[in-house]
Design a protein around this motif. Structure first.
Motif, PDB file in Angstrom:
ATOM      1  N   THR A  23     -10.139 -25.696  16.797  1.00  0.00           N
ATOM      2  CA  THR A  23     -10.792 -24.750  18.063  1.00  0.00           C
ATOM      3  C   THR A  23     -11.334 -23.509  17.144  1.00  0.00           C
ATOM      4  O   THR A  23     -12.167 -22.926  17.407  1.00  0.00           O
ATOM      5  CB  THR A  23      -9.855 -24.585  18.923  1.00  0.00           C
ATOM      6  OG1 THR A  23      -9.593 -25.853  19.797  1.00  0.00           O
ATOM      7  CG2 THR A  23     -10.338 -23.701  20.173  1.00  0.00           C
ATOM      8  N   ARG A  26     -14.400 -23.851  15.075  1.00  0.00           N
ATOM      9  CA  ARG A  26     -15.658 -23.797  15.776  1.00  0.00           C
ATOM     10  C   ARG A  26     -15.968 -22.446  16.423  1.00  0.00           C
ATOM     11  O   ARG A  26     -16.963 -22.110  16.331  1.00  0.00           O
ATOM     12  CB  ARG A  26     -15.435 -24.854  17.116  1.00  0.00           C
ATOM     13  CG  ARG A  26     -15.425 -26.362  16.767  1.00  0.00           C
ATOM     14  CD  ARG A  26     -15.152 -27.332  17.974  1.00  0.00           C
ATOM     15  NE  ARG A  26     -15.412 -28.759  17.569  1.00  0.00           N
ATOM     16  CZ  ARG A  26     -16.306 -29.417  17.529  1.00  0.00           C
ATOM     17  NH1 ARG A  26     -17.582 -28.843  17.827  1.00  0.00           N
ATOM     18  NH2 ARG A  26     -16.224 -30.590  17.382  1.00  0.00           N
ATOM     19  N   LEU A 101     -13.949 -29.409  24.225  1.00  0.00           N
ATOM     20  CA  LEU A 101     -14.605 -29.940  22.718  1.00  0.00           C
ATOM     21  C   LEU A 101     -15.260 -31.238  23.078  1.00  0.00           C
ATOM     22  O   LEU A 101     -14.586 -32.024  23.709  1.00  0.00           O
ATOM     23  CB  LEU A 101     -13.446 -29.781  21.663  1.00  0.00           C
ATOM     24  CG  LEU A 101     -12.870 -28.268  21.481  1.00  0.00           C
ATOM     25  CD1 LEU A 101     -12.210 -28.605  20.242  1.00  0.00           C
ATOM     26  CD2 LEU A 101     -14.103 -27.098  21.404  1.00  0.00           C
ATOM     27  N   ILE A 221     -18.675 -22.944  22.594  1.00  0.00           N
ATOM     28  CA  ILE A 221     -18.214 -24.221  21.930  1.00  0.00           C
ATOM     29  C   ILE A 221     -17.907 -25.169  22.820  1.00  0.00           C
ATOM     30  O   ILE A 221     -17.379 -26.218  22.756  1.00  0.00           O
ATOM     31  CB  ILE A 221     -16.960 -23.934  20.771  1.00  0.00           C
ATOM     32  CG1 ILE A 221     -15.483 -23.548  21.748  1.00  0.00           C
ATOM     33  CG2 ILE A 221     -17.216 -22.852  19.782  1.00  0.00           C
ATOM     34  CD1 ILE A 221     -14.352 -23.534  21.058  1.00  0.00           C
ATOM     35  N   HIS A 222     -18.205 -25.200  24.200  1.00  0.00           N
ATOM     36  CA  HIS A 222     -18.034 -25.894  25.260  1.00  0.00           C
ATOM     37  C   HIS A 222     -19.020 -26.822  25.373  1.00  0.00           C
ATOM     38  O   HIS A 222     -20.049 -26.985  25.126  1.00  0.00           O
ATOM     39  CB  HIS A 222     -18.173 -25.160  26.773  1.00  0.00           C
ATOM     40  CG  HIS A 222     -18.028 -26.026  27.669  1.00  0.00           C
ATOM     41  ND1 HIS A 222     -16.893 -26.819  28.151  1.00  0.00           N
ATOM     42  CD2 HIS A 222     -18.780 -26.463  28.710  1.00  0.00           C
ATOM     43  CE1 HIS A 222     -17.155 -27.384  29.277  1.00  0.00           C
ATOM     44  NE2 HIS A 222     -18.413 -27.121  29.992  1.00  0.00           N
ATOM     45  N   ASP A 223     -18.416 -28.498  25.635  1.00  0.00           N
ATOM     46  CA  ASP A 223     -19.341 -29.274  25.367  1.00  0.00           C
ATOM     47  C   ASP A 223     -19.310 -29.903  27.016  1.00  0.00           C
ATOM     48  O   ASP A 223     -18.551 -30.348  27.335  1.00  0.00           O
ATOM     49  CB  ASP A 223     -18.562 -30.613  24.674  1.00  0.00           C
ATOM     50  CG  ASP A 223     -19.391 -31.744  24.606  1.00  0.00           C
ATOM     51  OD1 ASP A 223     -20.666 -31.740  24.405  1.00  0.00           O
ATOM     52  OD2 ASP A 223     -19.186 -32.823  24.901  1.00  0.00           O
TER      53      ASP A 223
END
Length: 307
Positions: A23, A26, A101, A221-223
């Motif tokens: 984390t 990223r 992530l 950084i969110h998926d």
């Protein structure tokens, strides 16, 4: 960001730390920030301290998150990194799951020096697992083998296997990959016959709902694909139970604008199983998960989830 480092809360196991480091890496890359812009804060949880009995007997999933969430509400940390499958379906007021992530491989890994696959273990073999889902699924596939409670972090379980305490164990392949331990895997169990835990392979990040600066940093950084899948899976789990007391498996998959979901619930001894499948539009992910949970609940009948 201000001058103070962003404080990332995590459990202290090697896997939890690997997830916190991923984390941080990223966030560093997304915002061109140095490592010293972040501080990793290790918090010991009740779940880490209780090693002698099943978590289902002492409070379930919240044991891995309670102390971390208290630290966030107290302002001692700014965000927390969790394994999604450890997260209760209801969060404390003021906290939200603010980012996911990209999801790793969801499969369970079979590890054994005695057989290539679970099906090949000799009669009367001993398999160690702390997961009620894995225990029930093993008993369903192989009622002739002995399944024993097997707590501890990944390294502890692998050491016990080497020492011959058990003949085989099952672990999440995602965790082994994140620890650089893929080579210990004997074979992988496909979801078609061995449905993973809800959220397996997905790292989620929890933060304060009103902390705009942290939410802004995490958005980068969110998926969204992982979130859609988890929306369905967690909605399913919320209907059924949400704790650790029932063997439950669930998996959502995306194909363009369509989502498909499979869920299952078992008796702890594997003697009875009910399964459900649902498909629909991605926008309806949570509705599909909830409907699958309701359908399974009706199928299993009263008492199945509480016996």
């Amino acid at each position: 960001m201000g001058t103070k480092p962003l404080r990332i809360g995590t459990r202290g196991s090697a896997l939890a730390l690997a997830q916190a480091h991923e984390t941080r890496a990223r966030l560093m890359q997304a915002h061109a920030l140095p490592e010293e812009a972040f501080e990793i804060v290790v918090i010991k949880t009740s779940g880490d301290q209780i090693q002698d009995r099943p978590l289902s007997e002492v409070g379930g999933k919240g044991l891995f998150t309670k102390e971390i969430e208290e630290a966030m509400l107290d302002g001692r940390i700014d965000l927390a990194v969790h394994s999604s499958k450890d997260m209760p379906t209801v969060l404390p007021e003021g906290l939200i799951l603010s980012a996911f992530l990209p999801r790793e491989d969801v499969r369970d890994a079979f590890i054994s020096p005695k057989a290539k696959r679970l099906q090949d273990l000799p009669q009367g073999a001993v398999v160690g697992s702390s997961s009620l889902r894995r225990q029930a699924m093993i008993k369903r596939l192989r009622p002739d083998i002995d399944v024993v409670m097997y707590r501890g972090n990944v390294q502890t379980r692998l050491r016990k296997l080497e020492e011959g305490v058990v003949d085989a164990t099952l672990l999440a392949y995602a965790g082994l990959k994140r620890l650089g331990l893929s080579e210990v895997v004997t074979s992988l169990l496909e979801p078609e016959e061995f449905l993973p835990a809800v959220g397996q392979g997905a790292i989620c990040i929890e933060s304060r709902e009103n902390d705009g600066e942290t939410l802004r940093l995490l958005a980068a950084i969110h998926d969204p694909v992982t979130q859609i899948r988890l929306d369905a899976e967690r909605a399913f789990l919320a209907v059924l139970d949400g704790s650790c007391r029932t063997p439950i498996g669930g998996l959502a998959l995306l194909d363009g604008e369509k989502i498909s979901f499979r869920g299952t619930v078992l008796k702890p001894d594997g003697s009875e199983v009910h399964s459900v499948e649902r498909q629909g539009a991605v926008a309806e992910a949570a509705v599909i998960g909830r409907e699958a949970g309701e359908a399974l609940k009706a199928m299993a009948g009263p008492g199945f989830l509480t016996d």
